[in-house]
Motif scaffolding. Structure first.
Motif, PDB file in Angstrom:
ATOM      1  N   ARG A  67      19.341   1.882  -2.800  1.00 60.16           N
ATOM      2  CA  ARG A  67      19.349   2.300  -4.201  1.00 60.16           C
ATOM      3  C   ARG A  67      17.949   2.468  -4.776  1.00 60.16           C
ATOM      4  NH1 ARG A  67      24.559  -1.059  -6.737  1.00 60.16           N
ATOM      5  NH2 ARG A  67      26.077  -0.273  -5.221  1.00 60.16           N
ATOM      6  N   MET A  68      17.020   2.883  -3.931  1.00 62.18           N
ATOM      7  CA  MET A  68      15.688   3.259  -4.399  1.00 62.18           C
ATOM      8  C   MET A  68      15.727   4.731  -4.779  1.00 62.18           C
ATOM      9  SD  MET A  68      14.153   0.317  -3.788  1.00 62.18           S
ATOM     10  CE  MET A  68      14.048  -1.074  -2.644  1.00 62.18           C
ATOM     11  N   GLU A  69      15.236   5.068  -5.956  1.00 64.93           N
ATOM     12  CA  GLU A  69      15.292   6.442  -6.443  1.00 64.93           C
ATOM     13  C   GLU A  69      13.902   6.893  -6.871  1.00 64.93           C
ATOM     14  OE1 GLU A  69      18.079   6.406  -9.629  1.00 64.93           O
ATOM     15  OE2 GLU A  69      19.830   6.060  -8.327  1.00 64.93           O
ATOM     16  N   TYR A  70      13.707   8.228  -6.810  1.00 63.62           N
ATOM     17  CA  TYR A  70      12.429   8.782  -7.253  1.00 63.62           C
ATOM     18  C   TYR A  70      12.145   8.348  -8.689  1.00 63.62           C
ATOM     19  CZ  TYR A  70      12.374  11.800  -3.146  1.00 63.62           C
ATOM     20  OH  TYR A  70      12.352  12.269  -1.855  1.00 63.62           O
ATOM     21  N   GLY A  71      10.926   7.942  -8.923  1.00 61.21           N
ATOM     22  CA  GLY A  71      10.516   7.462 -10.237  1.00 61.21           C
ATOM     23  C   GLY A  71      10.558   5.959 -10.383  1.00 61.21           C
ATOM     24  N   ASP A  72      11.222   5.256  -9.441  1.00 56.80           N
ATOM     25  CA  ASP A  72      11.289   3.799  -9.510  1.00 56.80           C
ATOM     26  C   ASP A  72       9.902   3.191  -9.296  1.00 56.80           C
ATOM     27  OD1 ASP A  72      13.988   3.730  -9.960  1.00 56.80           O
ATOM     28  OD2 ASP A  72      14.530   3.195  -7.896  1.00 56.80           O
ATOM     29  N   LEU A  73       9.657   2.082  -9.966  1.00 52.14           N
ATOM     30  CA  LEU A  73       8.458   1.290  -9.733  1.00 52.14           C
ATOM     31  C   LEU A  73       8.787   0.240  -8.672  1.00 52.14           C
ATOM     32  CD1 LEU A  73       5.521   0.884 -10.699  1.00 52.14           C
ATOM     33  CD2 LEU A  73       6.395  -0.882 -12.254  1.00 52.14           C
ATOM     34  N   LEU A  74       8.000   0.220  -7.600  1.00 53.02           N
ATOM     35  CA  LEU A  74       8.298  -0.624  -6.449  1.00 53.02           C
ATOM     36  C   LEU A  74       7.126  -1.541  -6.134  1.00 53.02           C
ATOM     37  CD1 LEU A  74       9.788   2.171  -4.172  1.00 53.02           C
ATOM     38  CD2 LEU A  74      11.050   0.615  -5.667  1.00 53.02           C
ATOM     39  N   GLU A  75       7.454  -2.759  -5.754  1.00 62.43           N
ATOM     40  CA  GLU A  75       6.429  -3.697  -5.292  1.00 62.43           C
ATOM     41  C   GLU A  75       6.270  -3.561  -3.783  1.00 62.43           C
ATOM     42  OE1 GLU A  75       5.971  -8.157  -6.431  1.00 62.43           O
ATOM     43  OE2 GLU A  75       6.995  -8.083  -4.481  1.00 62.43           O
ATOM     44  N   VAL A  76       5.039  -3.336  -3.350  1.00 61.32           N
ATOM     45  CA  VAL A  76       4.739  -3.151  -1.929  1.00 61.32           C
ATOM     46  C   VAL A  76       3.849  -4.293  -1.460  1.00 61.32           C
ATOM     47  CG1 VAL A  76       3.613  -1.679  -0.221  1.00 61.32           C
ATOM     48  CG2 VAL A  76       4.959  -0.653  -2.062  1.00 61.32           C
ATOM     49  N   THR A  77       4.290  -4.970  -0.403  1.00 64.19           N
ATOM     50  CA  THR A  77       3.512  -6.052   0.202  1.00 64.19           C
ATOM     51  C   THR A  77       3.238  -5.699   1.660  1.00 64.19           C
ATOM     52  OG1 THR A  77       4.616  -7.676  -1.223  1.00 64.19           O
ATOM     53  CG2 THR A  77       3.457  -8.525   0.710  1.00 64.19           C
ATOM     54  N   ILE A  78       1.985  -5.846   2.069  1.00 63.08           N
ATOM     55  CA  ILE A  78       1.592  -5.567   3.452  1.00 63.08           C
ATOM     56  C   ILE A  78       0.953  -6.826   4.026  1.00 63.08           C
ATOM     57  CG2 ILE A  78       0.156  -4.159   4.981  1.00 63.08           C
ATOM     58  CD1 ILE A  78       0.379  -1.904   2.901  1.00 63.08           C
ATOM     59  N   GLU A  79       1.418  -7.235   5.207  1.00 59.48           N
ATOM     60  CA  GLU A  79       0.916  -8.433   5.876  1.00 59.48           C
ATOM     61  C   GLU A  79       0.630  -8.118   7.338  1.00 59.48           C
ATOM     62  OE1 GLU A  79       3.296 -12.158   4.273  1.00 59.48           O
ATOM     63  OE2 GLU A  79       4.666 -10.455   4.657  1.00 59.48           O
ATOM     64  N   THR A  80      -0.278  -8.872   7.924  1.00 59.48           N
ATOM     65  CA  THR A  80      -0.493  -8.800   9.370  1.00 59.48           C
ATOM     66  C   THR A  80      -0.755 -10.212   9.883  1.00 59.48           C
ATOM     67  OG1 THR A  80      -1.779  -7.817  11.168  1.00 59.48           O
ATOM     68  CG2 THR A  80      -2.973  -8.294   9.140  1.00 59.48           C
ATOM     69  N   ASN A  81      -0.019 -10.599  10.910  1.00 60.53           N
ATOM     70  CA  ASN A  81      -0.144 -11.943  11.490  1.00 60.53           C
ATOM     71  C   ASN A  81      -0.050 -13.021  10.409  1.00 60.53           C
ATOM     72  OD1 ASN A  81      -0.528 -10.858  14.121  1.00 60.53           O
ATOM     73  ND2 ASN A  81      -2.687 -10.491  13.656  1.00 60.53           N
ATOM     74  N   GLU A  82       0.919 -12.837   9.498  1.00 64.34           N
ATOM     75  CA  GLU A  82       1.210 -13.753   8.399  1.00 64.34           C
ATOM     76  C   GLU A  82       0.076 -13.861   7.378  1.00 64.34           C
ATOM     77  OE1 GLU A  82       2.459 -17.476  10.008  1.00 64.34           O
ATOM     78  OE2 GLU A  82       4.247 -16.643  10.956  1.00 64.34           O
ATOM     79  N   ARG A  83      -0.838 -12.913   7.384  1.00 67.74           N
ATOM     80  CA  ARG A  83      -1.921 -12.865   6.395  1.00 67.74           C
ATOM     81  C   ARG A  83      -1.644 -11.749   5.402  1.00 67.74           C
ATOM     82  NH1 ARG A  83      -6.616  -9.794   6.118  1.00 67.74           N
ATOM     83  NH2 ARG A  83      -6.243  -8.995   8.245  1.00 67.74           N
ATOM     84  N   LEU A  84      -1.643 -12.071   4.111  1.00 68.31           N
ATOM     85  CA  LEU A  84      -1.408 -11.083   3.070  1.00 68.31           C
ATOM     86  C   LEU A  84      -2.621 -10.165   2.948  1.00 68.31           C
ATOM     87  CD1 LEU A  84       0.395 -10.053   0.724  1.00 68.31           C
ATOM     88  CD2 LEU A  84      -0.827 -11.656  -0.763  1.00 68.31           C
ATOM     89  N   VAL A  85      -2.379  -8.868   3.052  1.00 67.29           N
ATOM     90  CA  VAL A  85      -3.451  -7.886   2.972  1.00 67.29           C
ATOM     91  C   VAL A  85      -3.392  -7.097   1.666  1.00 67.29           C
ATOM     92  CG1 VAL A  85      -4.443  -5.826   4.075  1.00 67.29           C
ATOM     93  CG2 VAL A  85      -3.528  -7.678   5.482  1.00 67.29           C
ATOM     94  N   TYR A  86      -2.169  -6.827   1.193  1.00 64.30           N
ATOM     95  CA  TYR A  86      -2.027  -5.992  -0.002  1.00 64.30           C
ATOM     96  C   TYR A  86      -0.736  -6.350  -0.714  1.00 64.30           C
ATOM     97  CZ  TYR A  86      -1.414  -1.777  -2.867  1.00 64.30           C
ATOM     98  OH  TYR A  86      -1.238  -0.903  -3.917  1.00 64.30           O
ATOM     99  N   LYS A  87      -0.798  -6.386  -2.066  1.00 66.75           N
ATOM    100  CA  LYS A  87       0.412  -6.562  -2.865  1.00 66.75           C
ATOM    101  C   LYS A  87       0.178  -5.908  -4.220  1.00 66.75           C
ATOM    102  CE  LYS A  87       3.801 -10.000  -4.410  1.00 66.75           C
ATOM    103  NZ  LYS A  87       4.177 -11.429  -4.407  1.00 66.75           N
ATOM    104  N   ASN A  88       1.016  -4.921  -4.522  1.00 66.84           N
ATOM    105  CA  ASN A  88       0.845  -4.196  -5.779  1.00 66.84           C
ATOM    106  C   ASN A  88       2.111  -3.391  -6.055  1.00 66.84           C
ATOM    107  OD1 ASN A  88      -0.331  -3.289  -8.103  1.00 66.84           O
ATOM    108  ND2 ASN A  88      -2.124  -2.343  -7.116  1.00 66.84           N
ATOM    109  N   ALA A  89       2.218  -2.877  -7.268  1.00 73.69           N
ATOM    110  CA  ALA A  89       3.338  -2.016  -7.644  1.00 73.69           C
ATOM    111  C   ALA A  89       2.898  -0.569  -7.646  1.00 73.69           C
ATOM    112  CB  ALA A  89       3.864  -2.410  -9.026  1.00 73.69           C
ATOM    113  N   MET A  90       3.806   0.313  -7.259  1.00 75.23           N
ATOM    114  CA  MET A  90       3.514   1.744  -7.232  1.00 75.23           C
ATOM    115  C   MET A  90       4.807   2.524  -7.415  1.00 75.23           C
ATOM    116  SD  MET A  90       2.686   2.269  -3.156  1.00 75.23           S
ATOM    117  CE  MET A  90       1.550   0.864  -3.113  1.00 75.23           C
ATOM    118  N   THR A  91       4.674   3.807  -7.701  1.00 68.68           N
ATOM    119  CA  THR A  91       5.821   4.666  -7.975  1.00 68.68           C
ATOM    120  C   THR A  91       6.334   5.306  -6.686  1.00 68.68           C
ATOM    121  OG1 THR A  91       4.989   5.147 -10.178  1.00 68.68           O
ATOM    122  CG2 THR A  91       6.595   6.697  -9.274  1.00 68.68           C
ATOM    123  N   PHE A  92       7.652   5.476  -6.596  1.00 66.52           N
ATOM    124  CA  PHE A  92       8.270   6.276  -5.538  1.00 66.52           C
ATOM    125  C   PHE A  92       8.308   7.719  -6.029  1.00 66.52           C
ATOM    126  CE2 PHE A  92      12.512   7.227  -3.206  1.00 66.52           C
ATOM    127  CZ  PHE A  92      11.825   7.850  -2.166  1.00 66.52           C
TER     128      PHE A  92
END
Length: 283
Positions: A204-229
């Motif tokens: 149920r993700m739709e164009y225009g939604d604001l989404l939280e994106v988290t990126i990790e590597t080897n259990e280390r947080l690299v990026y966390k922010n909100a962005m638009t689809f």
């Protein structure tokens, strides 16, 4: 009429290796039409060689012959093979994982081991380090030029025995989608994930939604922010991030006119995990 011959390698263009592959192919048949997929695969990166085949192969005609040489095990007991896809195309390559994405996303109908007693460049028998020229380009050219049939490549192997690289699947649960960063859109620094559009929209993700994106590597947080689809890069402001559907129908993460990968030092592979969830904007 000869088939198309498409070459891929990690050789680069700074020396004569690719030119030698062209020369061998044209010596088989001077009328062959030879094209380059890329020769800029990072050295020894079998995963990227596999993905670039998957990214490209569906847009070529039936019976096109692809030669893919990313071969850190050259000269060892790894097999040299020709795979026939379900769409009647051929891939000439070492069986070292290069066929992973084709097998899992497109399908392989049959695979044969290259009989090097027949399908090897004459007078190259004492060379064990340039199979791209001596075996793969030579066999690929012979197949593309109809000098040999697919059956004359060599003995038939079991498709189930094809070497596969680790390739975890994307998952969705309770509105949270998780996956991995498969590859980079190298020129622009966009991240290409293994999350397909269908899985995403089922959550149920739709164009225009604001989404939280988290990126990790080897259990280390690299990026966390909100962005638009968004449907295209114009759905974000210059310098802002967005999520979009890329050219292979998977989710991409980008910065509008910037390199996401460079900005946040993002890599690729199974240990680079991405999680996406919808931001609750209700007050």
């Amino acid at each position: 009429m000869s088939k198309h011959l498409v070459l891929q390698s990690d050789f680069g263009l700074c020396d004569g290796a690719v030119s030698a592959m062209y020369g061998v192919s044209l010596s088989v048949d001077p009328d062959l039409k030879i094209f380059d997929l890329t020769h800029e695969i990072p050295q020894y990166n079998i995963w990227e060689g596999s993905y670039r085949l998957y990214q490209t192969i569906s847009y070529w005609p039936e019976e096109t012959v692809f030669v893919s040489v990313v071969d850190p095990g050259v000269g060892t007991d790894r097999l040299s093979v020709v795979a026939k896809t379900v769409h009647n195309q051929y891939i000439v390559t070492p069986d070292n994982g290069t066929l992973t994405h084709i097998l899992q996303n497109i399908g392989i109908e049959e695979i044969r081991e290259i009989d090097e007693s027949i399908n090897r460049l004459p007078n190259s028998g004492e060379s064990y380090t340039f199979h791209g020229r001596d075996i793969y380009a030579y066999t690929g050219a012979r197949l593309a030029a109809d000098v040999i049939s697919f059956e004359e490549v060599g003995r038939k192997l079991n498709v189930n025995d094809i070497v596969e690289l680790s390739n975890p699947k994307a998952q969705a649960c309770d509105g949270i989608v998780t996956g991995t960063i498969d590859i980079l859109d190298v020129r622009f620094g966009n991240l290409w994930t293994n999350i397909n559009r269908e899985l995403f929209t089922q959550s149920r993700m739709e164009y225009g939604d604001l989404l939280e994106v988290t990126i990790e590597t080897n259990e280390r947080l690299v990026y966390k922010n909100a962005m638009t689809f968004g449907k295209s890069f114009s759905d974000s402001r210059l310098g802002e991030p967005l999520i979009y559907v890329n050219s292979v129908n998977k989710l991409g993460v980008a910065i509008n006119q910037g390199s996401f990968a460079k900005a946040y030092h993002i890599g690729t592979g199974a240990n680079w995990k991405i999680t996406i969830r919808k931001v609750n904007t209700k007050q």
